[in-house]
Design a protein around this motif. Sequence first.
Motif, PDB file in Angstrom:
ATOM      1  N   LEU A   1      21.246  50.403  54.732  1.00  0.00           N
ATOM      2  CA  LEU A   1      20.739  49.971  56.086  1.00  0.00           C
ATOM      3  C   LEU A   1      21.563  48.710  56.334  1.00  0.00           C
ATOM      4  O   LEU A   1      21.845  47.896  55.554  1.00  0.00           O
ATOM      5  CB  LEU A   1      19.380  49.772  56.324  1.00  0.00           C
ATOM      6  CG  LEU A   1      18.188  50.735  55.445  1.00  0.00           C
ATOM      7  CD1 LEU A   1      16.861  50.389  55.703  1.00  0.00           C
ATOM      8  CD2 LEU A   1      18.440  52.313  56.273  1.00  0.00           C
ATOM      9  N   ARG A   2      21.866  48.616  57.600  1.00  0.00           N
ATOM     10  CA  ARG A   2      22.425  47.452  58.046  1.00  0.00           C
ATOM     11  C   ARG A   2      21.769  46.980  59.451  1.00  0.00           C
ATOM     12  O   ARG A   2      21.413  47.620  60.327  1.00  0.00           O
ATOM     13  CB  ARG A   2      23.941  47.801  58.723  1.00  0.00           C
ATOM     14  CG  ARG A   2      24.761  46.489  59.362  1.00  0.00           C
ATOM     15  CD  ARG A   2      25.993  47.039  59.804  1.00  0.00           C
ATOM     16  NE  ARG A   2      27.208  46.889  58.758  1.00  0.00           N
ATOM     17  CZ  ARG A   2      28.286  47.454  58.818  1.00  0.00           C
ATOM     18  NH1 ARG A   2      28.593  48.123  59.755  1.00  0.00           N
ATOM     19  NH2 ARG A   2      28.959  47.435  57.715  1.00  0.00           N
ATOM     20  N   LEU A   3      21.093  45.745  59.080  1.00  0.00           N
ATOM     21  CA  LEU A   3      20.411  45.115  60.145  1.00  0.00           C
ATOM     22  C   LEU A   3      21.603  44.437  61.232  1.00  0.00           C
ATOM     23  O   LEU A   3      22.539  43.997  60.932  1.00  0.00           O
ATOM     24  CB  LEU A   3      19.846  43.668  59.505  1.00  0.00           C
ATOM     25  CG  LEU A   3      18.894  44.084  58.460  1.00  0.00           C
ATOM     26  CD1 LEU A   3      17.996  42.976  57.853  1.00  0.00           C
ATOM     27  CD2 LEU A   3      17.778  45.213  58.828  1.00  0.00           C
ATOM     28  N   PRO A   4      20.890  44.372  62.306  1.00  0.00           N
ATOM     29  CA  PRO A   4      21.877  43.899  63.690  1.00  0.00           C
ATOM     30  C   PRO A   4      21.915  42.450  63.623  1.00  0.00           C
ATOM     31  O   PRO A   4      22.935  42.172  64.472  1.00  0.00           O
ATOM     32  CB  PRO A   4      21.002  44.392  64.762  1.00  0.00           C
ATOM     33  CG  PRO A   4      19.954  44.520  64.522  1.00  0.00           C
ATOM     34  CD  PRO A   4      19.687  45.045  63.045  1.00  0.00           C
ATOM     35  N   TYR A   5      21.075  41.604  62.693  1.00  0.00           N
ATOM     36  CA  TYR A   5      21.287  40.202  62.780  1.00  0.00           C
ATOM     37  C   TYR A   5      20.805  39.465  61.445  1.00  0.00           C
ATOM     38  O   TYR A   5      20.261  40.446  60.753  1.00  0.00           O
ATOM     39  CB  TYR A   5      20.152  39.516  63.982  1.00  0.00           C
ATOM     40  CG  TYR A   5      18.977  40.063  63.863  1.00  0.00           C
ATOM     41  CD1 TYR A   5      18.050  39.150  63.246  1.00  0.00           C
ATOM     42  CD2 TYR A   5      18.339  40.952  64.206  1.00  0.00           C
ATOM     43  CE1 TYR A   5      16.750  39.352  63.111  1.00  0.00           C
ATOM     44  CE2 TYR A   5      17.006  41.346  64.306  1.00  0.00           C
ATOM     45  CZ  TYR A   5      16.302  40.451  63.500  1.00  0.00           C
ATOM     46  OH  TYR A   5      15.001  40.643  63.549  1.00  0.00           O
ATOM     47  N   THR A   6      21.107  38.269  60.977  1.00  0.00           N
ATOM     48  CA  THR A   6      20.772  38.225  59.699  1.00  0.00           C
ATOM     49  C   THR A   6      19.260  37.569  59.827  1.00  0.00           C
ATOM     50  O   THR A   6      18.681  36.574  60.476  1.00  0.00           O
ATOM     51  CB  THR A   6      21.521  36.852  59.275  1.00  0.00           C
ATOM     52  OG1 THR A   6      22.940  37.149  59.342  1.00  0.00           O
ATOM     53  CG2 THR A   6      21.210  36.260  58.031  1.00  0.00           C
ATOM     54  N   ALA A   7      18.375  38.187  59.068  1.00  0.00           N
ATOM     55  CA  ALA A   7      16.967  38.164  59.028  1.00  0.00           C
ATOM     56  C   ALA A   7      16.385  37.625  58.057  1.00  0.00           C
ATOM     57  O   ALA A   7      15.367  37.084  57.899  1.00  0.00           O
ATOM     58  CB  ALA A   7      16.171  39.715  59.235  1.00  0.00           C
ATOM     59  N   GLY A   8      17.095  37.279  56.894  1.00  0.00           N
ATOM     60  CA  GLY A   8      16.632  36.951  55.629  1.00  0.00           C
ATOM     61  C   GLY A   8      16.268  37.617  54.704  1.00  0.00           C
ATOM     62  O   GLY A   8      15.932  38.856  54.920  1.00  0.00           O
ATOM     63  N   ALA A   9      16.274  37.192  53.284  1.00  0.00           N
ATOM     64  CA  ALA A   9      16.061  38.058  52.489  1.00  0.00           C
ATOM     65  C   ALA A   9      14.649  38.653  52.292  1.00  0.00           C
ATOM     66  O   ALA A   9      14.645  39.895  51.949  1.00  0.00           O
ATOM     67  CB  ALA A   9      16.070  37.333  51.075  1.00  0.00           C
ATOM     68  N   TRP A  10      13.521  38.116  52.884  1.00  0.00           N
ATOM     69  CA  TRP A  10      12.246  38.885  52.784  1.00  0.00           C
ATOM     70  C   TRP A  10      12.240  39.867  53.814  1.00  0.00           C
ATOM     71  O   TRP A  10      11.656  41.127  53.635  1.00  0.00           O
ATOM     72  CB  TRP A  10      11.100  37.900  52.915  1.00  0.00           C
ATOM     73  CG  TRP A  10       9.867  38.256  53.099  1.00  0.00           C
ATOM     74  CD1 TRP A  10       9.131  38.070  54.245  1.00  0.00           C
ATOM     75  CD2 TRP A  10       9.152  39.344  52.489  1.00  0.00           C
ATOM     76  NE1 TRP A  10       7.789  38.918  54.158  1.00  0.00           N
ATOM     77  CE2 TRP A  10       7.780  39.758  52.895  1.00  0.00           C
ATOM     78  CE3 TRP A  10       9.467  39.915  51.237  1.00  0.00           C
ATOM     79  CZ2 TRP A  10       6.979  40.639  52.401  1.00  0.00           C
ATOM     80  CZ3 TRP A  10       8.562  40.786  50.524  1.00  0.00           C
ATOM     81  CH2 TRP A  10       7.209  41.107  51.332  1.00  0.00           C
ATOM     82  N   MET A  11      12.626  39.855  55.082  1.00  0.00           N
ATOM     83  CA  MET A  11      12.587  40.507  56.108  1.00  0.00           C
ATOM     84  C   MET A  11      13.668  41.612  55.811  1.00  0.00           C
ATOM     85  O   MET A  11      13.337  43.304  56.123  1.00  0.00           O
ATOM     86  CB  MET A  11      13.026  39.976  57.268  1.00  0.00           C
ATOM     87  CG  MET A  11      12.033  39.062  58.145  1.00  0.00           C
ATOM     88  SD  MET A  11      12.210  38.409  59.756  1.00  0.00           S
ATOM     89  CE  MET A  11      11.692  40.095  60.632  1.00  0.00           C
ATOM     90  N   ALA A  12      14.604  41.550  55.143  1.00  0.00           N
ATOM     91  CA  ALA A  12      15.628  42.567  54.725  1.00  0.00           C
ATOM     92  C   ALA A  12      14.936  43.372  53.614  1.00  0.00           C
ATOM     93  O   ALA A  12      14.857  44.611  53.613  1.00  0.00           O
ATOM     94  CB  ALA A  12      16.853  41.956  54.129  1.00  0.00           C
TER      95      ALA A  12
END
Length: 241
Positions: A57-68
Motif C-alpha cells: 500500500l502507498r500512503l498519499p502523505y507521511t503519516a508516521g509508523a503507527w498510522m502506517a
Amino acid sequence: MISPSDVAVIIPALNEAPTIGSMVEQVRQLGCVVYVVDDNSGDDTFERAVAAGATTLRLPYTAGAWMAAQAGLRHASRQAKHGYFLTMDGDGQHEPRYIPDLIRAYEREGANTLIGSCPQRGSRARKLAWRLFARLTRLGIVDLTSGFRLYDRKALDALLSREGTLLDYQDIGVLLLLRRRGVTCREYPICMGERVNGHSRIFDSWLDVGRYMMKTFIWIFVDWITGRGPSPRKQEGHDAF
C-alpha cells in the motif's frame, strides 16, 4: 497449532529501499503473507517491496509508523484467512528469523499479544526513560517500545478502535489501550540488530524527544485519572519475561 500462512506480517516503511526487499523475501520464505505500507517514501521502497512479492500500500502523505501500521492491519484484517497479525520494522532491526519463535512462544503463553523484547538496546538515557515509564504505568513490560509484536483478533479490535486512531506512536499508548480493553500481553526475549538504514524518527532531535515525552506523559496521566490503570498487585497478563 498456528500455521505461518495464518499470520499476516505488516511492515510500515519510510525510505527503506536498501532493506525492504530482503526483509520481504525472508518473511515470505517462512510462509507468512507480507503487507508493506509505504509511508510516502521519497525513494523506491514501494517498487522494491512489490518486486519482492509483498502486497504493498502507498500512503498519499507521511503519516508516521503507527498510522502506517494501522493502515496495514486494517487492510490485512479484511482478508478472512488471517487470524494473527505481526508488526515489524523494515530497517533491519527486527530479524524475520525470530518469527517462528514468536509464534511458538505465543502458543505457549496463551496471551492476546506477544512482544519481541530486547531491553538491552538503546542509550543509557533511553533506558532510564523506559524504567520511569515502566514504574508510572505498572504495565509489567520491560521493553515498552518494541514494535515487533504478534497480535490476535481481540488485540486487533482494540488497535483499530477509534481510540487507537488518536495515538501517535506504537509503544506505551498502545500498551495502555490494550490493557484497558482487557487484552493480555507477554514478552519473549530476542536480539535486535543495529539499523541497517536510517535512524530513529522519535529520537532524531531534542525537539522530537520532548514532543514524544510530553505526549507519553499525557497518555499516562489520562490512564491515571480515568482510574483504568491497575493497582500494583494487579498486573496479571502483563508480566515481563
